[in-house]
Design a protein around this motif. Structure first.
Motif, PDB file in Angstrom:
ATOM      1  N   THR A 168      58.678  65.017  33.925  1.00 39.68           N
ATOM      2  CA  THR A 168      59.414  65.748  32.897  1.00 39.68           C
ATOM      3  C   THR A 168      60.159  66.927  33.509  1.00 39.68           C
ATOM      4  N   LEU A 169      59.503  67.628  34.428  1.00 37.53           N
ATOM      5  CA  LEU A 169      60.061  68.842  35.031  1.00 37.53           C
ATOM      6  C   LEU A 169      60.370  68.632  36.507  1.00 37.53           C
ATOM      7  N   ASN A 170      61.317  69.420  37.016  1.00 39.41           N
ATOM      8  CA  ASN A 170      61.542  69.408  38.451  1.00 39.41           C
ATOM      9  C   ASN A 170      60.503  70.318  39.117  1.00 39.41           C
ATOM     10  N   PHE A 171      60.468  70.336  40.437  1.00 42.07           N
ATOM     11  CA  PHE A 171      59.455  71.117  41.145  1.00 42.07           C
ATOM     12  C   PHE A 171      59.551  72.616  40.840  1.00 42.07           C
ATOM     13  N   ARG A 172      60.764  73.139  40.732  1.00 41.96           N
ATOM     14  CA  ARG A 172      60.943  74.571  40.467  1.00 41.96           C
ATOM     15  C   ARG A 172      60.358  74.963  39.108  1.00 41.96           C
ATOM     16  N   ASP A 173      60.668  74.169  38.080  1.00 36.06           N
ATOM     17  CA  ASP A 173      60.155  74.469  36.742  1.00 36.06           C
ATOM     18  C   ASP A 173      58.636  74.317  36.679  1.00 36.06           C
ATOM     19  N   THR A 174      58.119  73.318  37.376  1.00 38.33           N
ATOM     20  CA  THR A 174      56.660  73.146  37.443  1.00 38.33           C
ATOM     21  C   THR A 174      56.026  74.356  38.107  1.00 38.33           C
ATOM     22  N   SER A 234      50.646  65.866  33.355  1.00 38.48           N
ATOM     23  CA  SER A 234      51.420  64.655  33.100  1.00 38.48           C
ATOM     24  C   SER A 234      52.448  64.429  34.209  1.00 38.48           C
ATOM     25  N   ASP A 235      53.109  65.496  34.637  1.00 43.30           N
ATOM     26  CA  ASP A 235      54.079  65.381  35.724  1.00 43.30           C
ATOM     27  C   ASP A 235      53.411  64.985  37.031  1.00 43.30           C
ATOM     28  N   SER A 236      52.234  65.511  37.272  1.00 40.70           N
ATOM     29  CA  SER A 236      51.496  65.163  38.484  1.00 40.70           C
ATOM     30  C   SER A 236      51.166  63.671  38.489  1.00 40.70           C
ATOM     31  N   LEU A 237      50.709  63.167  37.349  1.00 41.67           N
ATOM     32  CA  LEU A 237      50.428  61.740  37.245  1.00 41.67           C
ATOM     33  C   LEU A 237      51.693  60.899  37.431  1.00 41.67           C
ATOM     34  N   ALA A 238      52.781  61.339  36.813  1.00 35.78           N
ATOM     35  CA  ALA A 238      54.042  60.599  36.926  1.00 35.78           C
ATOM     36  C   ALA A 238      54.500  60.540  38.382  1.00 35.78           C
ATOM     37  N   ARG A 239      54.433  61.686  39.070  1.00 37.71           N
ATOM     38  CA  ARG A 239      54.849  61.711  40.475  1.00 37.71           C
ATOM     39  C   ARG A 239      53.965  60.804  41.333  1.00 37.71           C
TER      40      ARG A 239
END
Length: 124
Positions: A88-94, A76-81
């Motif tokens: 939802t998450l920053n790069f570190r958390d991902t 989901s984050d990849s699609l959002a970016r």
């Protein structure tokens, strides 16, 4: 030699308040701790036998569901970016989730392998 205890009035008049300026107040008995309502979650209910196979299946189920949620959030984050939206998450958390996934899968595979090896030896 006798000692006198000095106390000042508290909200509850039967419980003295310790005030260093007034002197020593003996420790009061603690009220009994109320029973907690929280019980640890378990997939294993009374209808299932509590044995190593059931425990293993319950651990795998919990890990698999957690891994699925991690993968869905990462996707989901990849699609959002890629759409220019806020993830939802920053790069570190991902990155932490991405490293967790193979580590958890390796742990599941290792445990499964250990169980199978034990069963092979027992039934050989």
């Amino acid at each position: 030699m006798t000692s006198t205890t000095k106390t000042k009035q508290s909200v509850n008049p039967s419980v003295p308040v310790q005030d260093p300026a007034m002197g020593f107040v003996p420790e009061q008995k603690a009220a009994p701790e109320p029973k907690a309502f929280h019980r640890a979650f378990s997939w294993i209910d009374g209808a299932l036998p509590y044995d190593c196979d059931t425990e293993f299946a319950a651990r795998i189920l919990s890990l698999a569901q957690g891994l699925q949620v991690c993968a869905e959030i990462i996707y989901s984050d990849s699609l959002a970016r890629s759409n220019g939206d806020a993830p939802t998450l920053n790069f570190r958390d991902t990155d932490c989730m991405m490293r967790f996934i193979p580590a958890a899968i390796e742990a599941m595979a290792g445990e499964a392998d250990d169980i199978l090896e034990f069963k092979r030896r027992r039934h050989a």
